[in-house]
Motif scaffolding. Structure first.
Motif, PDB file in Angstrom:
ATOM      1  N   GLY A   1       0.777  -1.159   0.070  1.00 30.02           N
ATOM      2  CA  GLY A   1      -0.080   0.072   0.085  1.00 30.02           C
ATOM      3  C   GLY A   1       0.765   1.297   0.077  1.00 30.02           C
TER       4      GLY A   1
ATOM      5  N   ILE B   1      -6.312   3.952   2.476  1.00 28.79           N
ATOM      6  CA  ILE B   1      -5.542   2.571   3.116  1.00 28.79           C
ATOM      7  C   ILE B   1      -6.263   1.966   4.299  1.00 28.79           C
TER       8      ILE B   1
ATOM      9  N   VAL C   1      -9.009  -0.217   3.154  1.00 31.65           N
ATOM     10  CA  VAL C   1      -8.527  -1.572   2.658  1.00 31.65           C
ATOM     11  C   VAL C   1      -7.843  -2.572   3.562  1.00 31.65           C
ATOM     12  N   SER C   2      -6.775  -1.905   4.428  1.00 26.45           N
ATOM     13  CA  SER C   2      -5.938  -2.707   5.197  1.00 26.45           C
ATOM     14  C   SER C   2      -5.936  -2.636   6.589  1.00 26.45           C
TER      15      SER C   2
ATOM     16  N   ALA D   1      -4.731  -0.146   8.439  1.00 32.01           N
ATOM     17  CA  ALA D   1      -3.327   0.354   8.706  1.00 32.01           C
ATOM     18  C   ALA D   1      -3.386   0.919  10.335  1.00 32.01           C
TER      19      ALA D   1
ATOM     20  N   TRP E   1       1.975  -1.211  10.411  1.00 34.12           N
ATOM     21  CA  TRP E   1       1.122  -2.230  11.326  1.00 34.12           C
ATOM     22  C   TRP E   1       2.137  -2.645  12.398  1.00 34.12           C
TER      23      TRP E   1
ATOM     24  N   ASP F   1       5.382  -4.813  11.935  1.00 32.19           N
ATOM     25  CA  ASP F   1       5.546  -5.058  10.624  1.00 32.19           C
ATOM     26  C   ASP F   1       7.195  -4.992  10.183  1.00 32.19           C
TER      27      ASP F   1
ATOM     28  N   GLN G   1       0.653  -9.094  -1.849  1.00 36.93           N
ATOM     29  CA  GLN G   1      -0.132  -8.849  -3.119  1.00 36.93           C
ATOM     30  C   GLN G   1       0.354  -8.134  -4.204  1.00 36.93           C
TER      31      GLN G   1
ATOM     32  N   THR H   1      -3.495  -4.062  -5.423  1.00 36.24           N
ATOM     33  CA  THR H   1      -3.345  -3.090  -4.434  1.00 36.24           C
ATOM     34  C   THR H   1      -3.945  -1.880  -5.149  1.00 36.24           C
TER      35      THR H   1
END
Length: 198
Positions: free
Chosen positions: A96, A131, A134-135, A137, A166, A169, A184, A189
């Motif tokens: 991302g 972002i 979608v994910s 964060a 994250w 991460d 991905q 993405t």
């Protein structure tokens, strides 16, 4: 090649129960060991400076000038604003990772017009929202490297990085193996972020 006395020979390395039989032999990479390798050859393009402009001039030699002339899917453009656009980074630090780029070829933040500053700020805020949608964060690193001395890969055309973060991460992969695992494809993405753009 002479073996070092402190380095085990292949016969001395116990076979790991965690490595499948067909992967236990690693011809050409030294002494067999219990580690699997994740190869990231796409990073060599970045390391070797592939597609890096040879000139600081505006025009087709600058990728940030050229990208807006391409279809969004080919250029990995997530969103186009009035004075700037958001595009995925080809060499992301995290999934991302995108950049907000003014259309105008300008190197220094102080050279942006008020309208460009406003659009870069708006797109940065919208990128964070997309972002997160979608994910999920947990946080972000946001910033721009001004000049080659500060680490700008393409110093002649200003761009602001938006890097999602994250908890956890920064695990052993980048710390020990200098490798990022991206789960991905960039095209997937891009599609997800473009669909979720506010």
């Amino acid at each position: 090649m002479t073996e070092r006395p402190d380095h085990p020979s292949a016969a001395d390395v116990p076979e790991s129960p965690y490595v499948p039989e067909e992967l236990s032999q690693q011809d050409g990479v030294g002494v067999p060991d219990p580690f699997l390798r994740l190869w990231t050859p796409h990073r060599m393009a970045y390391i070797e400076g592939e597609n890096k402009p040879t000139s600081s001039e505006a025009g087709s030699g600058c990728p940030f000038c050229r990208l807006p002339s391409l279809p969004d899917t080919d250029a990995l453009i997530v969103h186009r604003g009035e004075a700037a656009y958001a595009v995925l980074n080809l060499y992301p630090y995290n999934p991302g990772h995108l950049m907000v780029v003014p259309y105008r070829h300008v190197a220094d933040y102080t050279e942006l017009t008020d309208a460009e500053v406003a659009d870069v700020a708006t797109l940065t805020r919208q990128a964070m929202q997309a972002i997160r949608a979608v994910s999920a964060a947990h946080g972000f690193n946001i910033g721009m490297n001004q000049g080659e001395i500060a680490g700008a890969g393409i110093a002649a055309h200003l761009h602001q990085h938006v890097v999602p973060r994250w908890s956890g991460d920064m695990n052993f992969m980048p710390t020990i193996a200098h490798t990022k695992v991206l789960p991905q494809l960039l095209s997937d993405t891009r599609a997800l972020l473009a669909k979720s753009w506010p």
